[in-house]
Design a protein around this motif. Structure first.
Motif, PDB file in Angstrom:
ATOM      1  N   ARG A  98      37.571  42.922  34.570  1.00 27.89           N
ATOM      2  CA  ARG A  98      37.918  41.559  34.973  1.00 27.89           C
ATOM      3  C   ARG A  98      36.919  40.544  34.413  1.00 27.89           C
ATOM      4  O   ARG A  98      37.307  39.483  33.915  1.00 27.89           O
ATOM      5  CB  ARG A  98      37.954  41.467  36.492  1.00 27.89           C
ATOM      6  CG  ARG A  98      38.263  40.090  37.027  1.00 27.89           C
ATOM      7  CD  ARG A  98      38.462  40.111  38.545  1.00 27.89           C
ATOM      8  NE  ARG A  98      37.386  40.825  39.213  1.00 27.89           N
ATOM      9  CZ  ARG A  98      36.180  40.303  39.436  1.00 27.89           C
ATOM     10  NH1 ARG A  98      35.915  39.082  39.021  1.00 27.89           N
ATOM     11  NH2 ARG A  98      35.256  41.002  40.072  1.00 27.89           N
ATOM     12  N   GLY A 152      37.727  37.672  31.422  1.00 27.52           N
ATOM     13  CA  GLY A 152      37.456  36.245  31.544  1.00 27.52           C
ATOM     14  C   GLY A 152      36.705  35.717  30.345  1.00 27.52           C
ATOM     15  O   GLY A 152      37.013  34.639  29.817  1.00 27.52           O
ATOM     16  N   ARG A 181      39.126  35.577  27.371  1.00 27.68           N
ATOM     17  CA  ARG A 181      40.022  34.407  27.457  1.00 27.68           C
ATOM     18  C   ARG A 181      39.304  33.141  27.009  1.00 27.68           C
ATOM     19  O   ARG A 181      39.864  32.315  26.287  1.00 27.68           O
ATOM     20  CB  ARG A 181      40.529  34.242  28.892  1.00 27.68           C
ATOM     21  CG  ARG A 181      41.501  35.318  29.344  1.00 27.68           C
ATOM     22  CD  ARG A 181      42.073  35.003  30.733  1.00 27.68           C
ATOM     23  NE  ARG A 181      42.837  36.123  31.234  1.00 27.68           N
ATOM     24  CZ  ARG A 181      42.383  37.006  32.121  1.00 27.68           C
ATOM     25  NH1 ARG A 181      41.161  36.864  32.631  1.00 27.68           N
ATOM     26  NH2 ARG A 181      43.138  38.008  32.519  1.00 27.68           N
ATOM     27  N   ARG A 182      38.046  32.953  27.459  1.00 29.39           N
ATOM     28  CA  ARG A 182      37.299  31.763  27.069  1.00 29.39           C
ATOM     29  C   ARG A 182      37.039  31.746  25.568  1.00 29.39           C
ATOM     30  O   ARG A 182      37.090  30.690  24.930  1.00 29.39           O
ATOM     31  CB  ARG A 182      35.981  31.691  27.846  1.00 29.39           C
ATOM     32  CG  ARG A 182      36.167  31.406  29.332  1.00 29.39           C
ATOM     33  CD  ARG A 182      34.864  30.967  29.990  1.00 29.39           C
ATOM     34  NE  ARG A 182      33.853  32.007  29.985  1.00 29.39           N
ATOM     35  CZ  ARG A 182      33.728  32.939  30.933  1.00 29.39           C
ATOM     36  NH1 ARG A 182      34.569  32.956  31.954  1.00 29.39           N
ATOM     37  NH2 ARG A 182      32.778  33.855  30.868  1.00 29.39           N
ATOM     38  N   THR A 190      47.345  35.060  23.363  1.00 35.58           N
ATOM     39  CA  THR A 190      46.675  34.755  24.619  1.00 35.58           C
ATOM     40  C   THR A 190      46.719  35.967  25.541  1.00 35.58           C
ATOM     41  O   THR A 190      47.518  36.886  25.341  1.00 35.58           O
ATOM     42  CB  THR A 190      47.338  33.561  25.342  1.00 35.58           C
ATOM     43  OG1 THR A 190      48.707  33.876  25.605  1.00 35.58           O
ATOM     44  CG2 THR A 190      47.268  32.301  24.505  1.00 35.58           C
ATOM     45  N   ARG A 236      45.922  34.725  32.630  1.00 34.42           N
ATOM     46  CA  ARG A 236      45.163  35.097  33.825  1.00 34.42           C
ATOM     47  C   ARG A 236      46.047  35.919  34.750  1.00 34.42           C
ATOM     48  O   ARG A 236      47.230  35.667  34.885  1.00 34.42           O
ATOM     49  CB  ARG A 236      44.662  33.836  34.543  1.00 34.42           C
ATOM     50  CG  ARG A 236      43.636  33.056  33.725  1.00 34.42           C
ATOM     51  CD  ARG A 236      43.342  31.709  34.374  1.00 34.42           C
ATOM     52  NE  ARG A 236      42.604  31.851  35.609  1.00 34.42           N
ATOM     53  CZ  ARG A 236      41.280  31.945  35.690  1.00 34.42           C
ATOM     54  NH1 ARG A 236      40.547  31.927  34.596  1.00 34.42           N
ATOM     55  NH2 ARG A 236      40.676  32.056  36.861  1.00 34.42           N
ATOM     56  N   GLY A 237      45.454  36.932  35.370  1.00 35.26           N
ATOM     57  CA  GLY A 237      46.209  37.805  36.259  1.00 35.26           C
ATOM     58  C   GLY A 237      46.804  39.009  35.558  1.00 35.26           C
ATOM     59  O   GLY A 237      47.478  39.830  36.198  1.00 35.26           O
ATOM     60  N   TYR A 252      46.298  41.754  31.775  1.00 27.61           N
ATOM     61  CA  TYR A 252      45.532  42.116  30.579  1.00 27.61           C
ATOM     62  C   TYR A 252      46.441  42.316  29.372  1.00 27.61           C
ATOM     63  O   TYR A 252      45.990  42.750  28.315  1.00 27.61           O
ATOM     64  CB  TYR A 252      44.731  43.399  30.838  1.00 27.61           C
ATOM     65  CG  TYR A 252      43.810  43.296  32.026  1.00 27.61           C
ATOM     66  CD1 TYR A 252      42.856  42.285  32.099  1.00 27.61           C
ATOM     67  CD2 TYR A 252      43.889  44.207  33.075  1.00 27.61           C
ATOM     68  CE1 TYR A 252      42.002  42.186  33.200  1.00 27.61           C
ATOM     69  CE2 TYR A 252      43.041  44.127  34.172  1.00 27.61           C
ATOM     70  CZ  TYR A 252      42.109  43.110  34.238  1.00 27.61           C
ATOM     71  OH  TYR A 252      41.272  43.003  35.312  1.00 27.61           O
ATOM     72  N   ASP A 270      36.049  31.081  36.417  1.00 28.31           N
ATOM     73  CA  ASP A 270      36.377  32.458  36.793  1.00 28.31           C
ATOM     74  C   ASP A 270      36.159  32.662  38.292  1.00 28.31           C
ATOM     75  O   ASP A 270      35.314  32.003  38.905  1.00 28.31           O
ATOM     76  CB  ASP A 270      35.491  33.447  36.023  1.00 28.31           C
ATOM     77  CG  ASP A 270      35.840  33.493  34.554  1.00 28.31           C
ATOM     78  OD1 ASP A 270      36.985  33.154  34.213  1.00 28.31           O
ATOM     79  OD2 ASP A 270      34.962  33.857  33.755  1.00 28.31           O
ATOM     80  N   GLU A 271      36.904  33.581  38.846  1.00 27.50           N
ATOM     81  CA  GLU A 271      36.761  33.946  40.255  1.00 27.50           C
ATOM     82  C   GLU A 271      36.092  35.307  40.342  1.00 27.50           C
ATOM     83  O   GLU A 271      36.591  36.291  39.802  1.00 27.50           O
ATOM     84  CB  GLU A 271      38.128  33.993  40.944  1.00 27.50           C
ATOM     85  CG  GLU A 271      38.829  32.653  40.984  1.00 27.50           C
ATOM     86  CD  GLU A 271      40.183  32.736  41.675  1.00 27.50           C
ATOM     87  OE1 GLU A 271      40.633  33.870  41.948  1.00 27.50           O
ATOM     88  OE2 GLU A 271      40.783  31.687  41.941  1.00 27.50           O
ATOM     89  N   ARG A 298      40.207  26.791  41.719  1.00 29.08           N
ATOM     90  CA  ARG A 298      40.991  25.768  41.011  1.00 29.08           C
ATOM     91  C   ARG A 298      40.607  24.369  41.530  1.00 29.08           C
ATOM     92  O   ARG A 298      40.406  23.437  40.761  1.00 29.08           O
ATOM     93  CB  ARG A 298      42.484  26.012  41.221  1.00 29.08           C
ATOM     94  CG  ARG A 298      43.379  25.026  40.470  1.00 29.08           C
ATOM     95  CD  ARG A 298      44.834  25.263  40.844  1.00 29.08           C
ATOM     96  NE  ARG A 298      45.277  26.581  40.406  1.00 29.08           N
ATOM     97  CZ  ARG A 298      45.789  26.829  39.215  1.00 29.08           C
ATOM     98  NH1 ARG A 298      45.922  25.857  38.327  1.00 29.08           N
ATOM     99  NH2 ARG A 298      46.184  28.044  38.891  1.00 29.08           N
ATOM    100  N   THR A 339      31.937  25.724  31.408  1.00 27.60           N
ATOM    101  CA  THR A 339      32.538  26.943  31.929  1.00 27.60           C
ATOM    102  C   THR A 339      31.738  27.420  33.125  1.00 27.60           C
ATOM    103  O   THR A 339      30.644  26.932  33.399  1.00 27.60           O
ATOM    104  CB  THR A 339      32.555  28.047  30.855  1.00 27.60           C
ATOM    105  OG1 THR A 339      31.205  28.340  30.472  1.00 27.60           O
ATOM    106  CG2 THR A 339      33.336  27.620  29.623  1.00 27.60           C
TER     107      THR A 339
END
Length: 526
Positions: free
Chosen positions: A72, A76, A79-80, A98, A101-102, A104, A136-137, A149, A190
């Motif tokens: 995870r 993240g 993705r960045r 791409t 999110r949520g 892979y 990111d969470e 968010r 970020t």
């Protein structure tokens, strides 16, 4: 795949992996290739955390994604890196890869190609542009599903209150690329959030968009009360904004290094704003003339940049109040300061700095009834602006409105330790009013504005009250070096500055005692 040929997708993959704009570690490059190839092979249903951990990251067969968050976290980062790549390099041949999110699983989208690539229009701008990415969470945030968010949104809201900045969210970057251009961002913001039973923790990172160099990072922790989750979120977001955007914050420090040694002819309007705050920290008289010329020039060259007009207005007010302007133009300085401040407010009615300039011009023109509302409007517009917070506190202290003055002054220094020290005069006179001479002297000693008389005045008054004749005499000597005639006209000067009559009397009594002690003949030992 929206009908895209696998060969075209693989070409786009190679474009990404071979580009200097793709800032990713070797294992995240392997990660990207793995998810793209598995998706092209029709095995998207097998792209799970366990498969990625054991195939890409070399984890053992007993890997448990509930205990080990490596996939995870790295997803993240990947993705960045992809977001930054498309921000910097653009859409290429019209295919975007791409990892939503949520999930892979890689997705492949066709983008319409423009006739010619052009930057996203941002209008004429002098200040920096910042892209705030989704945060990111970390950990289980299912109890607060919208916390992160909302946190990013509050940062964007806070940054936009500094009107010299250009602030974009991630949606702006995507919209810009869809329109056929790339977003002209200078910095990328970020970070990530993590929540525990009693703590909220946030990590924030600022990087240069063009180089990927990390230029600032900070961690923020706040006690978390579930009943006050929104208040906690907003407090931490405000702290991030202040550290980043307020005068003498991270962006200021970065730009100040660039401006250092730069020729006046090449300064932008935003460069001049940075130079103004270098001057404003100590009110350095040596900087006044050149800075005035630079601000005059850039307001002509960039007539839409409100903050340059505001800074020029504040500078001209200083020319009047500190005598930096020549004697025959001081009154004209004040009249021009008011015109410039009004122009700044017209250009940027939501700018706290512009209302700050307006308040100062009104104050020194004798219109206290208009000055205080201008400061209050500015602070309402940007509660994170510690400069106008301290200024309003200082004006209230001069009027001996301690219930308003002291909380504002103390909060400004608590929130921004780099706040100009001159505002500590307000705290010093508060202590003088209440007879707390030691505390008054402590605050006065911290004032670093050697070219302005008022720090020396408060040191002299507090020191002589404590029987520190030598320090009081030294303060008077410094005062004489700044303005040899000040002692003879101090009462009139303080009255014209709207100082409360009792404060004027306290100061005048202290100066008289200090002057008397200084003129006593020395007594020979024995």
């Amino acid at each position: 795949m929206s009908g895209l040929a696998p060969g075209a997708v693989r070409l786009e993959l190679e474009r990404i992996l071979s580009s200097g704009d793709f800032d990713a570690s070797p294992r995240n490059r392997h990660f990207l290739r793995y998810v793209v190839e598995e998706t092209l092979a029709g095995r998207a249903d097998r792209i799970k955390a366990y498969a990625i951990a054991t195939t890409v990251f070399g984890r053992d067969a007993d890997f448990d994604p509930q205990l080990d968050s490596i996939v995870r976290i790295e997803a993240g980062r990947l993705r960045r890196a992809l977001e930054r790549f498309y921000l910097m390099a653009g859409p290429g041949e019209g295919i975007r890869i791409t990892i939503p999110r949520g999930s892979y699983v890689a997705t492949f989208d066709a983008e319409p190609q423009p006739a010619a690539s052009a930057p996203v229009p941002t209008g004429e701008r002098s200040g920096p542009a910042i892209l705030v990415r989704p945060f990111d969470e970390e950990g289980d945030q299912s109890a607060y599903p919208n916390f992160t968010r909302g946190f990013a949104r509050q940062i964007i809201v806070g940054l936009t209150r500094y009107t010299e900045l250009f602030v974009f969210g991630a949606d702006t970057a995507l919209a810009g690329n869809a329109a056929g251009g790339t977003l002209d961002a200078d910095y990328l913001l970020t970070g990530g959030t993590s929540l525990s039973a009693d703590r909220c923790h946030v990590d924030v990172l600022l990087t240069e968009a063009r180089t990927g160099r990390c230029v600032w990072g900070e961690s923020f922790t706040h006690r978390l009360d579930p009943a006050e989750i929104i208040e906690v979120r907003d407090k931490v977001a405000s702290a991030v904004v202040r550290h980043l955007a307020q005068p003498y914050g991270a962006l200021y420090a970065l730009k100040a290094r660039e401006v250092e040694g730069k020729a006046s002819s090449s300064l932008t309007a935003y460069d001049c704003v940075i130079r103004f705050y270098q001057y404003w920290r100590t009110f350095d008289r040596a900087m006044f003339g050149e800075l005035r010329r630079d601000l005059e020039r850039v307001t002509q060259r960039e007539p839409g940049f409100a903050d340059a007009f505001a800074c020029l207005s504040l500078l001209l007010t200083d020319g009047f109040r500190y005598g930096y302007a020549s004697a025959n133009e001081r009154d004209d300085c004040l009249a021009r300061a008011l015109v410039l401040a009004r122009r700044a407010v017209d250009l940027a009615p939501l700018s706290s700095r512009c209302h700050h300039a307006l308040g100062m011009a009104h104050w020194f023109m004798g219109d206290v009834a208009s000055a205080l509302p201008a400061f209050e409007v500015g602070l309402d517009l940007n509660p994170n602006d510690t400069d106008i917070m301290a200024e309003l506190g200082m004006r209230c202290a001069i009027l001996a409105d301690w219930d308003r003055a002291v909380p504002l002054l103390e909060a400004s220094y608590e929130r921004n330790p780099a706040q100009p020290s001159g505002y500590r005069v307000g705290l010093a006179i508060w202590h003088l009013w209440h007879g707390r001479l030691a505390q008054a002297l402590s605050e006065a000693r911290r004032v670093d504005a050697p070219g302005v008389v008022y720090g020396h005045v408060t040191v002299a008054v507090a020191a002589i009250g404590l029987g520190l004749a030598e320090e009081a005499a030294s303060a008077l000597d410094a005062l004489d070096r700044v303005d040899p005639s000040y002692m003879s006209r101090a009462a009139g000067d303080l009255t014209r500055r709207h100082v409360h009559p009792r404060l004027v009397q306290i100061v005048m009594d202290g100066l008289a005692k200090a002057a008397a002690v200084r003129t006593l003949p020395a007594i020979a030992p024995g």
